[in-house]
Design an enzyme around this catalytic site. Structure first.
Site, PDB file in Angstrom:
ATOM      1  N   GLU A  94       5.614  32.185  35.281  1.00  0.00           N
ATOM      2  CA  GLU A  94       4.143  32.312  35.500  1.00  0.00           C
ATOM      3  C   GLU A  94       3.860  33.256  36.630  1.00  0.00           C
ATOM      4  O   GLU A  94       4.541  33.392  37.566  1.00  0.00           O
ATOM      5  CB  GLU A  94       3.584  30.835  35.775  1.00  0.00           C
ATOM      6  CG  GLU A  94       2.154  31.012  36.246  1.00  0.00           C
ATOM      7  CD  GLU A  94       1.218  31.315  35.179  1.00  0.00           C
ATOM      8  OE1 GLU A  94       0.197  32.087  35.617  1.00  0.00           O
ATOM      9  OE2 GLU A  94       1.244  31.259  34.128  1.00  0.00           O
ATOM     10  N   GLN A 134      -6.021  23.665  30.528  1.00  0.00           N
ATOM     11  CA  GLN A 134      -6.847  23.420  29.392  1.00  0.00           C
ATOM     12  C   GLN A 134      -8.176  22.893  29.686  1.00  0.00           C
ATOM     13  O   GLN A 134      -8.105  21.768  30.304  1.00  0.00           O
ATOM     14  CB  GLN A 134      -5.978  22.843  28.348  1.00  0.00           C
ATOM     15  CG  GLN A 134      -4.664  23.607  27.780  1.00  0.00           C
ATOM     16  CD  GLN A 134      -5.111  25.018  27.085  1.00  0.00           C
ATOM     17  OE1 GLN A 134      -6.280  25.098  26.797  1.00  0.00           O
ATOM     18  NE2 GLN A 134      -3.948  25.592  26.484  1.00  0.00           N
ATOM     19  N   ASN A 136       2.152  31.110  25.828  1.00  0.00           N
ATOM     20  CA  ASN A 136       0.874  30.642  25.766  1.00  0.00           C
ATOM     21  C   ASN A 136      -0.198  31.589  26.750  1.00  0.00           C
ATOM     22  O   ASN A 136      -0.485  31.226  27.726  1.00  0.00           O
ATOM     23  CB  ASN A 136       0.723  29.381  26.484  1.00  0.00           C
ATOM     24  CG  ASN A 136      -0.531  28.514  26.545  1.00  0.00           C
ATOM     25  OD1 ASN A 136      -1.544  28.866  25.605  1.00  0.00           O
ATOM     26  ND2 ASN A 136      -0.891  27.675  27.525  1.00  0.00           N
ATOM     27  N   CYS A 141      -5.484  31.091  21.859  1.00  0.00           N
ATOM     28  CA  CYS A 141      -6.933  30.962  21.798  1.00  0.00           C
ATOM     29  C   CYS A 141      -7.641  31.881  21.225  1.00  0.00           C
ATOM     30  O   CYS A 141      -8.953  31.988  21.347  1.00  0.00           O
ATOM     31  CB  CYS A 141      -7.121  30.702  23.429  1.00  0.00           C
ATOM     32  SG  CYS A 141      -7.292  31.870  24.391  1.00  0.00           S
ATOM     33  N   CYS A 147     -25.922  19.285  31.238  1.00  0.00           N
ATOM     34  CA  CYS A 147     -25.377  19.922  29.899  1.00  0.00           C
ATOM     35  C   CYS A 147     -24.503  18.802  29.199  1.00  0.00           C
ATOM     36  O   CYS A 147     -23.600  18.090  29.850  1.00  0.00           O
ATOM     37  CB  CYS A 147     -24.721  21.164  30.036  1.00  0.00           C
ATOM     38  SG  CYS A 147     -23.584  21.732  28.651  1.00  0.00           S
TER      39      CYS A 147
END
Length: 386
Positions: free
Chosen positions: A249, A199, A314, A341, A60
């Site tokens: 987190e 990311q 985020n 996102c 790919c």
């Protein structure tokens, strides 16, 4: 994106773009086929002409050569260690609609191979298995894999026993002495552990953190929370002398990674320069940086600490949700930096924070050749009516 953030007060900066091909630093490969001829890629869509069939993605164009070159040896390990690819598509043989792990044993063992590439060319490889049964065979043939791919730094097994469309499970078994992959961004070395988020486009991620740091430094808050902080990307890029930074987190693995980077920045060699700052600057900048594992909403809403001047969020695609949005709206925070996102959930969250107005926004093409993207928005508390 502009339509969803319809606000005359928003200044849009030019979009950030990166390479159109070879940009992905991570490959999430479904394993199908047979032990002798494994297929690394995806399964054909149930509605398409290749329904249930394994589709080879090893060439790919989204993967850089350093990832493509690793796939043959990984397929070779599948054969050497006799790792039976997991059959995810055949009808259940059990009487129940939802199979138990024991009922799905006939399907095989190897579900996914997950590979991450660092900017320095090192690799982290994770084998997602149905059970621990093949672990000894992987250990036996691991020296062969490391001989074939000396750039492999971290290898682990993840155990995901459920017959479900779930990428990974909770249990991680480390097979190498090193447990983290160094991911260098603008001089700062973040440490990626197997179950930590990062990311997918290193080039665009570097620009994302740089833009965040620029806007935060212009606001110059004395206190900052980084909610959904992951391995500390925003928190550490936005650290500065005299600024108290707290990162929250849910993943304990990610918090361990963030803490490692903070400690490294606190003890740099005297002649080191990281991100245009010397060792003394960094020692002062991270003096009041802390990280803790926990739920972002619960920390903000129930933690009892006074709100900081600026909050970074985020979140995953679902957004921050109603509870955290409403807490931010009612809080004393003067600014919010929102990295999203999913523009739809971003717009929903912003609608619940009417006093926090978008002032600056920038789209980042984190996922070239798709309709997905990252957007960074700086929100500022509007002045109360006189």
């Amino acid at each position: 994106m502009r339509a969803l953030l319809a606000d005359d007060g928003v200044t849009w900066l030019p979009a950030v773009t990166g390479p159109e091909s070879g940009f992905r630093n991570k490959a999430k490969m479904v394993v199908s086929g047979t032990v002798e001829e494994p297929v690394l890629g995806i399964l054909g869509s149930a509605a398409g002409p290749f329904a249930g069939q394994g589709i080879d993605l090893t060439d790919c164009g989204l993967y850089p050569p350093a990832l493509q070159d690793a796939f043959p040896a990984l397929a070779g390990l599948v054969t050497r260690a006799r790792l039976q690819p997991y059959d995810a598509t055949s009808p259940s043989r059990g009487a129940r609609r939802r199979e138990t792990p024991r009922e799905s044993a006939w399907r095989g063992e190897l579900k996914h191979v997950l590979v991450t590439l660092s900017a320095d060319g090192e690799l982290m490889v994770r084998f997602v298995l149905r059970s621990q049964e093949p672990v000894a065979r992987i250990r036996k043939h691991l020296p062969w894999l490391l001989e074939q791919l000396p750039q492999v730094a971290v290898v682990s097994v993840n155990v995901q026993p459920a017959h479900a469309a779930v990428l990974e499970g909770e249990q991680e078994i480390m097979l190498t002495e090193r447990h983290a992959l160094p991911m260098r961004l603008d001089g700062i070395t973040l440490h990626l552990r197997p179950q930590s988020f990062f990311q997918t486009d290193t080039t665009v991620a570097t620009a994302l953190y740089a833009q965040a740091r620029e806007w935060v430094d212009e606001v110059a808050p004395a206190s900052l929370w980084d909610l959904y902080c992951g391995v500390g990307g925003f928190a550490l890029h936005c650290a500065a002398p005299g600024r108290a930074v707290t990162g929250i987190e849910i993943s304990g693995e990610a918090i361990a990674s963030a803490t490692t980077t903070r400690d490294e920045l606190a003890h740099l060699p005297a002649d080191a320069v990281v991100g245009a700052h010397d060792a003394a600057w960094w020692a002062d900048a991270v003096r009041d940086v802390s990280f803790a594992a926990g739920d972002a909403t619960a920390f903000a809403r129930d933690g009892g600490a006074p709100a900081p001047e600026l909050v970074v969020v985020n979140p995953p695609r679902r957004g921050i949700g109603a509870d955290l949005s409403r807490w931010l709206e009612a809080s004393d925070a003067t600014h919010v930096l929102y990295s999203s996102c999913n523009a739809v959930t971003l717009a929903e969250d912003l609608a619940r924070m009417p006093s926090l107005r978008p002032r600056r926004a920038r789209l980042l093409d984190m996922f070239p050749q798709t309709g997905h993207y990252e957007v960074l928005v700086l929100l500022e508390r509007a002045a109360a009516p006189a």
